[in-house]
Motif scaffolding. Structure first.
Motif, PDB file in Angstrom:
ATOM      1  N   GLY A   1       0.793  -1.217   0.000  1.00 33.00           N
ATOM      2  CA  GLY A   1       0.000   0.000   0.000  1.00 33.00           C
ATOM      3  C   GLY A   1       0.821   1.261   0.000  1.00 33.00           C
ATOM      4  O   GLY A   1       0.274   2.362  -0.048  1.00 33.00           O
ATOM      5  N   MET A   2       2.157   1.150   0.079  1.00 32.27           N
ATOM      6  CA  MET A   2       3.012   2.326   0.128  1.00 32.27           C
ATOM      7  C   MET A   2       3.641   2.567  -1.231  1.00 32.27           C
ATOM      8  O   MET A   2       3.895   1.642  -1.990  1.00 32.27           O
ATOM      9  N   ASN A   3       3.897   3.807  -1.526  1.00 33.01           N
ATOM     10  CA  ASN A   3       4.456   4.188  -2.815  1.00 33.01           C
ATOM     11  C   ASN A   3       5.967   3.987  -2.807  1.00 33.01           C
ATOM     12  O   ASN A   3       6.676   4.680  -2.076  1.00 33.01           O
ATOM     13  N   PRO A   4       6.488   3.048  -3.609  1.00 31.47           N
ATOM     14  CA  PRO A   4       7.932   2.797  -3.595  1.00 31.47           C
ATOM     15  C   PRO A   4       8.739   3.976  -4.124  1.00 31.47           C
ATOM     16  O   PRO A   4       9.950   4.024  -3.950  1.00 31.47           O
ATOM     17  N   ALA A   5       8.075   4.888  -4.832  1.00 31.60           N
ATOM     18  CA  ALA A   5       8.769   6.063  -5.344  1.00 31.60           C
ATOM     19  C   ALA A   5       8.901   7.145  -4.285  1.00 31.60           C
ATOM     20  O   ALA A   5       9.599   8.136  -4.488  1.00 31.60           O
ATOM     21  N   ASP A   6       8.208   6.981  -3.160  1.00 30.95           N
ATOM     22  CA  ASP A   6       8.301   7.943  -2.071  1.00 30.95           C
ATOM     23  C   ASP A   6       9.701   7.858  -1.458  1.00 30.95           C
ATOM     24  O   ASP A   6      10.107   6.804  -0.970  1.00 30.95           O
ATOM     25  N   PRO A   7      10.478   8.954  -1.452  1.00 28.68           N
ATOM     26  CA  PRO A   7      11.845   8.903  -0.920  1.00 28.68           C
ATOM     27  C   PRO A   7      11.904   8.412   0.524  1.00 28.68           C
ATOM     28  O   PRO A   7      12.848   7.714   0.899  1.00 28.68           O
ATOM     29  N   ALA A   8      10.896   8.752   1.325  1.00 29.30           N
ATOM     30  CA  ALA A   8      10.901   8.319   2.719  1.00 29.30           C
ATOM     31  C   ALA A   8      10.774   6.809   2.813  1.00 29.30           C
ATOM     32  O   ALA A   8      11.416   6.165   3.658  1.00 29.30           O
ATOM     33  N   VAL A   9       9.949   6.214   1.935  1.00 34.52           N
ATOM     34  CA  VAL A   9       9.779   4.757   1.929  1.00 34.52           C
ATOM     35  C   VAL A   9      11.078   4.083   1.490  1.00 34.52           C
ATOM     36  O   VAL A   9      11.539   3.111   2.098  1.00 34.52           O
ATOM     37  N   VAL A  10      11.668   4.624   0.436  1.00 29.21           N
ATOM     38  CA  VAL A  10      12.924   4.051  -0.068  1.00 29.21           C
ATOM     39  C   VAL A  10      14.022   4.158   0.989  1.00 29.21           C
ATOM     40  O   VAL A  10      14.792   3.219   1.211  1.00 29.21           O
ATOM     41  N   LEU A  11      14.079   5.314   1.665  1.00 32.45           N
ATOM     42  CA  LEU A  11      15.118   5.514   2.678  1.00 32.45           C
ATOM     43  C   LEU A  11      14.928   4.553   3.844  1.00 32.45           C
ATOM     44  O   LEU A  11      15.898   3.980   4.357  1.00 32.45           O
ATOM     45  N   THR A  12      13.690   4.351   4.271  1.00 30.82           N
ATOM     46  CA  THR A  12      13.424   3.413   5.361  1.00 30.82           C
ATOM     47  C   THR A  12      13.851   2.001   4.986  1.00 30.82           C
ATOM     48  O   THR A  12      14.502   1.298   5.776  1.00 30.82           O
ATOM     49  N   ALA A  13      13.497   1.585   3.763  1.00 33.56           N
ATOM     50  CA  ALA A  13      13.893   0.256   3.299  1.00 33.56           C
ATOM     51  C   ALA A  13      15.403   0.148   3.173  1.00 33.56           C
ATOM     52  O   ALA A  13      16.000  -0.888   3.515  1.00 33.56           O
ATOM     53  N   LEU A  14      16.035   1.235   2.716  1.00 32.40           N
ATOM     54  CA  LEU A  14      17.487   1.231   2.554  1.00 32.40           C
ATOM     55  C   LEU A  14      18.188   1.107   3.904  1.00 32.40           C
ATOM     56  O   LEU A  14      19.138   0.323   4.060  1.00 32.40           O
ATOM     57  N   VAL A  15      17.714   1.867   4.886  1.00 31.78           N
ATOM     58  CA  VAL A  15      18.321   1.802   6.220  1.00 31.78           C
ATOM     59  C   VAL A  15      18.166   0.409   6.820  1.00 31.78           C
ATOM     60  O   VAL A  15      19.103  -0.145   7.399  1.00 31.78           O
ATOM     61  N   THR A  16      16.969  -0.182   6.665  1.00 32.72           N
ATOM     62  CA  THR A  16      16.736  -1.534   7.181  1.00 32.72           C
ATOM     63  C   THR A  16      17.648  -2.541   6.497  1.00 32.72           C
ATOM     64  O   THR A  16      18.232  -3.423   7.145  1.00 32.72           O
ATOM     65  N   GLY A  17      17.765  -2.407   5.181  1.00 31.13           N
ATOM     66  CA  GLY A  17      18.632  -3.325   4.440  1.00 31.13           C
ATOM     67  C   GLY A  17      20.093  -3.181   4.827  1.00 31.13           C
ATOM     68  O   GLY A  17      20.808  -4.176   4.984  1.00 31.13           O
ATOM     69  N   LEU A  18      20.551  -1.935   4.986  1.00 36.10           N
ATOM     70  CA  LEU A  18      21.940  -1.711   5.375  1.00 36.10           C
ATOM     71  C   LEU A  18      22.225  -2.244   6.777  1.00 36.10           C
ATOM     72  O   LEU A  18      23.304  -2.755   7.052  1.00 36.10           O
ATOM     73  N   GLU A  19      21.239  -2.110   7.655  1.00 39.55           N
ATOM     74  CA  GLU A  19      21.410  -2.634   9.013  1.00 39.55           C
ATOM     75  C   GLU A  19      21.622  -4.146   8.976  1.00 39.55           C
ATOM     76  O   GLU A  19      22.501  -4.685   9.657  1.00 39.55           O
ATOM     77  N   ALA A  20      20.813  -4.832   8.168  1.00 36.85           N
ATOM     78  CA  ALA A  20      20.948  -6.282   8.049  1.00 36.85           C
ATOM     79  C   ALA A  20      22.266  -6.661   7.382  1.00 36.85           C
ATOM     80  O   ALA A  20      22.941  -7.623   7.786  1.00 36.85           O
ATOM     81  N   THR A  21      22.661  -5.893   6.364  1.00 42.60           N
ATOM     82  CA  THR A  21      23.920  -6.166   5.672  1.00 42.60           C
ATOM     83  C   THR A  21      25.106  -5.977   6.602  1.00 42.60           C
ATOM     84  O   THR A  21      26.038  -6.793   6.634  1.00 42.60           O
ATOM     85  N   GLU A  22      25.082  -4.887   7.376  1.00 36.18           N
ATOM     86  CA  GLU A  22      26.178  -4.615   8.302  1.00 36.18           C
ATOM     87  C   GLU A  22      26.299  -5.715   9.350  1.00 36.18           C
ATOM     88  O   GLU A  22      27.403  -6.143   9.695  1.00 36.18           O
ATOM     89  N   ALA A  23      25.157  -6.202   9.859  1.00 41.20           N
ATOM     90  CA  ALA A  23      25.191  -7.283  10.844  1.00 41.20           C
ATOM     91  C   ALA A  23      25.807  -8.545  10.239  1.00 41.20           C
ATOM     92  O   ALA A  23      26.596  -9.250  10.900  1.00 41.20           O
ATOM     93  N   ALA A  24      25.469  -8.827   8.970  1.00 37.05           N
ATOM     94  CA  ALA A  24      26.036 -10.003   8.310  1.00 37.05           C
ATOM     95  C   ALA A  24      27.549  -9.846   8.122  1.00 37.05           C
ATOM     96  O   ALA A  24      28.315 -10.800   8.327  1.00 37.05           O
ATOM     97  N   ILE A  25      27.978  -8.644   7.766  1.00 36.70           N
ATOM     98  CA  ILE A  25      29.416  -8.399   7.586  1.00 36.70           C
ATOM     99  C   ILE A  25      30.156  -8.554   8.917  1.00 36.70           C
ATOM    100  O   ILE A  25      31.245  -9.134   8.974  1.00 36.70           O
ATOM    101  N   ILE A  26      29.574  -8.031   9.992  1.00 36.66           N
ATOM    102  CA  ILE A  26      30.206  -8.149  11.307  1.00 36.66           C
ATOM    103  C   ILE A  26      30.359  -9.612  11.699  1.00 36.66           C
ATOM    104  O   ILE A  26      31.402 -10.024  12.222  1.00 36.66           O
ATOM    105  N   ARG A  27      29.334 -10.406  11.449  1.00 36.33           N
ATOM    106  CA  ARG A  27      29.412 -11.826  11.789  1.00 36.33           C
ATOM    107  C   ARG A  27      30.499 -12.522  10.977  1.00 36.33           C
ATOM    108  O   ARG A  27      31.193 -13.421  11.478  1.00 36.33           O
ATOM    109  N   LEU A  28      30.665 -12.115   9.722  1.00 34.53           N
ATOM    110  CA  LEU A  28      31.737 -12.682   8.904  1.00 34.53           C
ATOM    111  C   LEU A  28      33.109 -12.264   9.430  1.00 34.53           C
ATOM    112  O   LEU A  28      34.054 -13.061   9.434  1.00 34.53           O
TER     113      LEU A  28
END
Length: 473
Positions: free
Chosen positions: A12-39
């Protein structure tokens, strides 16, 4: 719908909305960083195993050589094997193997937090470096406090707390270690090529800060004079031939500091850049230092020079700190304190360390001093710039009726001062100077005032016979 990081977006959210993209990006980076730390943690575990393999090889293949030599050769051999895969120097690999083995063997709580991605590799270095000098009997206590201090905090900002805890538990005081280290003070030079050389100096932290501050003050005076001379020339005013500034002087602050340093070392004073009135020579260094009160007085009755009391569980003599958190030995702190003509006493809470008051509190100058003491670094989360970089920011803008008082002011570096006013970041100030920041995506970050140099004792009343003599100045 999912983005490249695998984060699922609400249909229901607009993927073109910068706030939505930024939220998804921050969440993704958080998960990526955790994976890198574990490695990274897995790599450290593997390097520790490599060190164990080297020890096993040394034990099985030793023939005539001493145990130390056999272990060294085995470690070199294993490191050379790994270096070919990692494409790095075998010397570097060997050092990393030893450090990883030390981490796994002596810092189990840190290793677990690293494996769980609660802390990263930089946090691990901070904890391991600070805890390396601690005895085994106190290392577990140190680790518990240090890991919690690092979790959710940047390594730079956590380092200050971790080093304080290590100092409190250290078998030897900073003052004793500083006296030994001062024996190694020196000056050296290093070739850089292109007709350049570097001059290095190792000396007391307070002396180095004082030298840099004096050069900065002198350079700033010349820069201001140059700007005024350039303005006068543009207005048709003839520059004063004996003046400090020159309209054509385009040197940067770094270049001015370097030239003034060379001039002073070669002539004894900055005569080549000074005026006949000696404006630059009159500038004296400023060193800001915070000193716990018991550091200023003589050590209590007990082992000479120990700086500890058997009646307390903590070291009564705690190191002073330069502005920004650099520890200072007790001898230097007492000398600096004895030379000043005025004191600013900062009262802190005995447990939390929160700034409660300063002497002679009144608006303007004293308010600035109180905030300078409370906010000894920029108050934006993750920033650790020292006090001299700060602006005093009104949490609620003065233009909107925000009062000029402690509960509505906070020290921010220029970068984050501008960020607060020119972007969607907002901040709310709670009691005791606690700032709650809200990002454009709605995430909140709480920043506690940095704890000043302090200590807590279990019994507020000193035992009978406890001797506090006057300060030796």
């Amino acid at each position: 719908m999912a983005n490249l990081s695998g984060t699922v977006l609400d249909p229901g959210m607009n993927p073109a909305d910068p706030a939505v993209v930024l939220t998804a990006l921050v969440t993704g980076l958080e998960a990526t960083e955790a994976a890198i730390i574990r490695l990274h943690a897995l790599r450290e575990a593997q390097l520790a195993v490599a060190q164990d393999v080297a020890v096993a090889i040394a034990a099985s293949e030793r023939s005539g050589s001493t145990p130390g030599a056999a272990a060294e050769l085995a470690a070199r051999s294993v490191a050379a094997e790994i270096a070919g895969v990692l494409r790095m120097s075998d010397r570097v690999v060997q050092a990393r193997m030893a450090r990883a083995a030390d981490l796994v063997a002596r810092f189990p709580a840190t290793t677990r937090a690293f494996t769980d991605a609660r802390i990263n590799a930089a946090h691990v270095r901070v904890i391991q470096d600070a805890g390396s000098r601690l005895d085994e009997m106190v290392r577990a206590e140190f680790e518990g406090i240090a890991v919690e201090a690092c979790a959710g905090e940047t390594p730079h900002r956590a380092k200050r707390i971790v080093e304080r805890v290590a100092e409190r538990l250290a078998p030897r005081s900073l003052t004793d270690r500083h006296r030994d280290a001062q024996v190694e003070r020196r000056v050296w030079r290093e070739d850089l090529g292109d007709g350049q050389k570097a001059l290095g100096v190792i000396h007391s932290a307070a002396i180095i800060d004082g030298i840099y501050d004096r050069l900065t003050q002198q350079a700033r005076m010349i820069a201001v004079a140059n700007a005024q001379a350039k303005k006068d020339e543009a207005g048709g005013v003839t520059p004063d031939p004996d003046g400090l500034g020159a309209p054509g002087d385009e040197r940067t602050m770094d270049q001015l500091r370097a030239d003034l340093c060379a001039d002073t070392l070669l002539t004894g004073t900055a005569s080549g850049h000074d005026t006949t009135a000696g404006l630059l020579s009159a500038i004296q260094a400023r060193v800001e230092v915070t000193v716990p009160v018991l550091t200023l007085v003589a050590a209590p009755a007990g082992p000479a020079g120990s700086g500890t009391s058997s009646s307390f569980r903590v070291r009564t003599e705690q190191p002073a700190e330069l502005a920004g958190g650099q520890p200072v030995d007790t001898d230097t702190a007492r000398i600096l304190a004895g030379d000043v003509t005025a004191w600013e006493r900062v009262l802190t809470h005995p447990i939390t360390g929160a700034i409660l008051a300063v002497d002679h509190y009144r608006p303007n100058t004293d308010l600035r001093r109180l905030l300078h003491a409370r906010d000894s670094r920029c108050r934006f989360p993750t920033c650790g710039l020292p006090p001299h970089t700060q602006d005093l920011d009104h949490t609620i803008d003065a233009a909107h009726g925000g009062p000029t008082e402690e509960g509505n002011l906070g020290g921010l570096c220029r970068r984050h001062h501008v960020l607060k006013h020119q972007t969607a970041w907002t901040v709310t100030q709670h009691s005791a100077g606690i700032l709650e920041w809200t990002s454009p995506t709605g995430a909140t970050y709480t920043d506690q005032p940095p704890t000043p140099v302090t200590f807590t004792i279990e019994d507020p009343d000193p035992p009978p016979g406890y001797d506090i003599r006057p300060a030796p100045f």
